[in-house]
Design a protein around this motif. Structure first.
Motif, mmCIF file in Angstrom:
data_model
loop_
_atom_site.group_PDB
_atom_site.id
_atom_site.type_symbol
_atom_site.label_atom_id
_atom_site.label_comp_id
_atom_site.label_asym_id
_atom_site.label_seq_id
_atom_site.Cartn_x
_atom_site.Cartn_y
_atom_site.Cartn_z
ATOM 1 N N ASP A 1 11.129 -3.835 5.048
ATOM 2 C CA ASP A 1 10.424 -3.859 3.809
ATOM 3 C C ASP A 1 9.289 -4.640 3.996
ATOM 4 O O ASP A 1 8.289 -4.501 3.214
ATOM 5 C CB ASP A 1 11.232 -4.590 2.823
ATOM 6 N N VAL A 2 8.845 -5.117 5.376
ATOM 7 C CA VAL A 2 7.494 -6.002 5.853
ATOM 8 C C VAL A 2 6.414 -4.915 5.512
ATOM 9 O O VAL A 2 6.465 -3.838 5.712
ATOM 10 C CB VAL A 2 7.265 -6.324 7.066
ATOM 11 N N GLY A 3 5.303 -5.497 4.856
ATOM 12 C CA GLY A 3 4.434 -4.697 4.596
ATOM 13 C C GLY A 3 3.351 -5.031 3.635
ATOM 14 O O GLY A 3 3.666 -6.134 3.018
ATOM 15 N N ILE B 1 1.402 -9.201 0.197
ATOM 16 C CA ILE B 1 1.946 -9.318 1.941
ATOM 17 C C ILE B 1 3.410 -9.734 1.822
ATOM 18 O O ILE B 1 3.576 -10.924 1.522
ATOM 19 C CB ILE B 1 1.284 -9.943 2.615
ATOM 20 N N LEU B 2 4.157 -8.818 2.259
ATOM 21 C CA LEU B 2 5.675 -9.284 2.353
ATOM 22 C C LEU B 2 5.960 -9.720 3.736
ATOM 23 O O LEU B 2 5.756 -8.470 4.621
ATOM 24 C CB LEU B 2 6.590 -8.266 1.647
ATOM 25 N N THR B 3 6.641 -10.523 3.824
ATOM 26 C CA THR B 3 7.184 -10.828 5.346
ATOM 27 C C THR B 3 8.572 -11.300 5.189
ATOM 28 O O THR B 3 8.978 -11.962 4.558
ATOM 29 C CB THR B 3 6.521 -12.206 6.020
ATOM 30 N N VAL B 4 9.320 -10.537 6.086
ATOM 31 C CA VAL B 4 11.010 -10.766 5.797
ATOM 32 C C VAL B 4 11.384 -11.327 7.369
ATOM 33 O O VAL B 4 11.247 -10.521 8.410
ATOM 34 C CB VAL B 4 11.537 -9.421 5.746
ATOM 35 N N HIS B 5 12.064 -12.463 7.150
ATOM 36 C CA HIS B 5 12.581 -13.260 8.545
ATOM 37 C C HIS B 5 13.909 -12.433 8.696
ATOM 38 O O HIS B 5 14.807 -12.787 7.673
ATOM 39 C CB HIS B 5 12.507 -14.448 8.423
ATOM 40 N N PHE C 1 -11.242 -2.830 3.942
ATOM 41 C CA PHE C 1 -11.452 -3.659 5.158
ATOM 42 C C PHE C 1 -10.089 -4.557 5.306
ATOM 43 O O PHE C 1 -9.035 -4.464 4.577
ATOM 44 C CB PHE C 1 -12.369 -4.837 4.677
ATOM 45 N N PRO C 2 -9.803 -5.204 6.422
ATOM 46 C CA PRO C 2 -8.532 -5.695 6.828
ATOM 47 C C PRO C 2 -8.172 -6.732 5.868
ATOM 48 O O PRO C 2 -8.895 -7.524 5.360
ATOM 49 C CB PRO C 2 -8.946 -6.555 8.273
ATOM 50 N N LYS C 3 -6.843 -6.795 5.464
ATOM 51 C CA LYS C 3 -6.026 -7.316 4.528
ATOM 52 C C LYS C 3 -6.675 -7.431 3.218
ATOM 53 O O LYS C 3 -6.479 -8.403 2.365
ATOM 54 C CB LYS C 3 -5.927 -8.883 4.970
ATOM 55 N N LYS C 4 -7.370 -6.355 2.853
ATOM 56 C CA LYS C 4 -8.162 -6.117 1.534
ATOM 57 C C LYS C 4 -7.325 -4.885 0.746
ATOM 58 O O LYS C 4 -6.862 -4.221 1.489
ATOM 59 C CB LYS C 4 -9.420 -6.204 1.634
ATOM 60 N N SER C 5 -7.688 -4.965 -0.432
ATOM 61 C CA SER C 5 -7.232 -3.771 -1.196
ATOM 62 C C SER C 5 -8.252 -2.631 -0.916
ATOM 63 O O SER C 5 -9.389 -2.584 -0.357
ATOM 64 C CB SER C 5 -7.368 -4.101 -2.704
ATOM 65 N N TYR D 1 2.609 1.185 -4.546
ATOM 66 C CA TYR D 1 2.471 1.826 -2.970
ATOM 67 C C TYR D 1 2.813 0.757 -2.227
ATOM 68 O O TYR D 1 2.802 -0.422 -2.429
ATOM 69 C CB TYR D 1 1.036 2.179 -2.787
ATOM 70 N N LYS D 2 3.265 1.190 -1.003
ATOM 71 C CA LYS D 2 3.671 0.315 0.348
ATOM 72 C C LYS D 2 2.680 0.802 1.317
ATOM 73 O O LYS D 2 2.638 1.992 1.703
ATOM 74 C CB LYS D 2 4.906 0.356 0.634
ATOM 75 N N GLN D 3 2.008 -0.151 2.033
ATOM 76 C CA GLN D 3 1.137 0.193 3.052
ATOM 77 C C GLN D 3 1.582 -0.586 4.260
ATOM 78 O O GLN D 3 1.513 -2.039 4.390
ATOM 79 C CB GLN D 3 -0.322 -0.034 2.910
ATOM 80 N N ASP D 4 1.852 0.121 5.453
ATOM 81 C CA ASP D 4 2.095 -0.556 6.639
ATOM 82 C C ASP D 4 1.108 -0.337 7.463
ATOM 83 O O ASP D 4 0.015 0.284 7.308
ATOM 84 C CB ASP D 4 3.150 0.490 7.646
ATOM 85 N N PRO D 5 0.767 -1.527 8.730
ATOM 86 C CA PRO D 5 -0.402 -1.670 9.024
ATOM 87 C C PRO D 5 -1.048 -0.490 9.861
ATOM 88 O O PRO D 5 -0.194 0.286 10.497
ATOM 89 C CB PRO D 5 0.028 -2.753 10.434
#
Lengths: 112, 116
Positions: free
Chosen positions: A83-85, A107-111, B39-43, A35-39
């Motif tokens: 793809d960030v997420g 946690i993936l960060t793409v610059h 919770f934030p930044k948690k699974s 799964y991918k989760q966006d904020p």
């Protein structure tokens, strides 16, 4: 109980690079899901794997169900900023409609 | 296909009040629905599993009298946080699985609860 170890915890990459993340378990799973989760959003299913050894692609994503049924990996090719997420693996054992065990997330960060 | 909605997306309430969150499967029949807390930044942390027409099964440490779950139909489950307190503030996410896809869970967009 069942536990999944997901790695890496975070990745910082340049746009265009390939990405690989994996999950391992001490227990056997019958299904692996990525799964991918966006904020601020719920997880979105990327790939579902149902058979040991199965290799499945979804666009630039490729995932495999390990032959031992205790691991799975997800590859993303030619990463782009969207793809960030946070990427989660999840495994399900036992009954077909049972609970999922989640990895800790990558946690993936793409610059650009 | 396999779309799950949640309502509301955000809710702010006063301490001591109860809040109801709805989870709906829009294009399939959900024989099983799951409620998670994150919770934030948690699974995701599973709170309970509910099957249509039967009582929910709660995970260890989750108070069933505080988090009331109802799964009255194959397309709707509700989570009611009773007598909410600030420590109940969190991101609540539901998921649903049907009779196809070998029980793959599809998630709702989540509900952000803030208890003042």
């Amino acid at each position: 109980g069942q536990q999944l170890n997901q790695s890496p915890q975070s990745m910082f990459i340049q746009e265009g690079e390939d990405v690989s993340m994996n999950c391992t378990s001490s227990s056997i799973f019958n299904t692996w899901l990525w799964y991918k989760q966006d904020p601020g959003e719920g997880p979105v299913l990327l790939i579902a794997l149902y058979k040991a050894g199965e290799l499945t692609s979804n666009g630039r994503l490729t995932a495999q169900f390990g032959i031992t049924r205790k691991d799975s990996f997800l590859n993303i090719s030619a990463s782009i900023p969207s793809d960030v997420g946070i990427y989660f693996c999840a495994g399900r054992g036992g009954t077909s409609y049972g609970k999922l065990t989640f990895g800790q997330g990558t946690i993936l960060t793409v610059h650009p | 296909g396999a779309v799950v909605s949640q309502h509301p997306s955000r809710v702010i309430c006063k301490s001591g009040t109860s809040v109801k969150i709805e989870c709906r499967s829009l294009d399939f029949q959900a024989t099983t629905m799951f409620w998670y807390r994150q919770f934030p930044k948690k699974s995701l942390m599973l709170m309970a599993t509910s099957n249509e027409g039967s009582k929910a099964t709660y995970e260890q440490g989750v108070e069933k009298d505080k988090f009331l779950i109802n799964h009255a139909s194959l397309t709707l489950s509700t989570l009611t946080v009773t007598s909410a307190h600030p420590e109940d503030s969190s991101f609540y996410i539901c998921s649903a699985s049907g009779t196809s896809g070998e029980g793959t869970q599809y998630f709702g967009p989540g509900t952000r609860l803030l208890v003042l």
